[in-house]
Design a protein around this motif. Structure first.
Motif, PDB file in Angstrom:
ATOM      1  N   PHE A  22       0.832  -1.202   0.000  1.00 32.54           N
ATOM      2  CA  PHE A  22       0.000   0.000   0.000  1.00 32.54           C
ATOM      3  C   PHE A  22       0.870   1.257   0.000  1.00 32.54           C
ATOM      4  O   PHE A  22       0.659   2.174   0.782  1.00 32.54           O
ATOM      5  CB  PHE A  22      -0.948  -0.019   1.207  1.00 32.54           C
ATOM      6  N   ILE A  25      -0.767   4.666   0.182  1.00 32.66           N
ATOM      7  CA  ILE A  25      -1.488   5.040   1.398  1.00 32.66           C
ATOM      8  C   ILE A  25      -0.468   5.521   2.429  1.00 32.66           C
ATOM      9  O   ILE A  25       0.458   4.790   2.782  1.00 32.66           O
ATOM     10  CB  ILE A  25      -2.279   3.838   1.977  1.00 32.66           C
ATOM     11  N   ARG A 115      -7.534   2.521   0.543  1.00 32.03           N
ATOM     12  CA  ARG A 115      -7.426   2.571  -0.919  1.00 32.03           C
ATOM     13  C   ARG A 115      -8.810   2.716  -1.547  1.00 32.03           C
ATOM     14  O   ARG A 115      -8.995   3.460  -2.494  1.00 32.03           O
ATOM     15  CB  ARG A 115      -6.721   1.325  -1.439  1.00 32.03           C
ATOM     16  N   LYS A 118     -10.019   6.311  -1.331  1.00 26.76           N
ATOM     17  CA  LYS A 118      -9.228   7.322  -2.064  1.00 26.76           C
ATOM     18  C   LYS A 118      -9.983   7.902  -3.235  1.00 26.76           C
ATOM     19  O   LYS A 118     -10.688   7.355  -3.950  1.00 26.76           O
ATOM     20  CB  LYS A 118      -7.944   6.700  -2.557  1.00 26.76           C
TER      21      LYS A 118
END
Length: 118
Positions: A22, A25, A115, A118
């Protein structure tokens, strides 16, 4: 190596793997979140009741979302955090400058949720 050391090593390895998975992130440690915590008396006037709120240094509210299962939340929870269900019920009422911080036990589920948001 003790059992405790082995478990700690596995947790670190999983965390490092999820950080790589990730990359898009931004991570936040529990110490970083604690530094943003604001403890306030509740509005009902009871001096022994407090609510936990979080805000960025510029004052933007932080919403802490616990993406773990109900069973996991019954064991421990960050003060002031809300469940994913509670978040989904109130997301449309959030201020536009709100910052959402998702968390779970090690980082995989929170990474997926962050995610998705987002």
């Amino acid at each position: 190596m003790t059992t405790s050391n082995i478990k700690a090593k596995r947790c670190r390895e999983k965390n490092e793997f999820y950080q790589r998975k990730f990359r898009d992130i931004a991570p936040m440690t529990s110490n970083e979140l604690a530094a943003l915590q604001r403890i306030e008396a509740t509005t009902d006037g009871n001096p022994y009741e407090y609510c936990y709120r979080y805000a960025t240094n510029d004052g933007s509210p932080i919403v802490v979302v616990d993406v773990r299962s109900e069973a996991e939340r019954s064991v421990s929870i960050i003060p002031g955090a809300i469940s994913l269900v509670e978040f989904e019920d109130t997301v449309t009422a959030l201020p536009s400058n709100a910052v959402v911080v998702c968390y779970c036990t090690i980082g995989y589920r929170s990474g997926l949720e962050a995610r998705r948001l987002k």
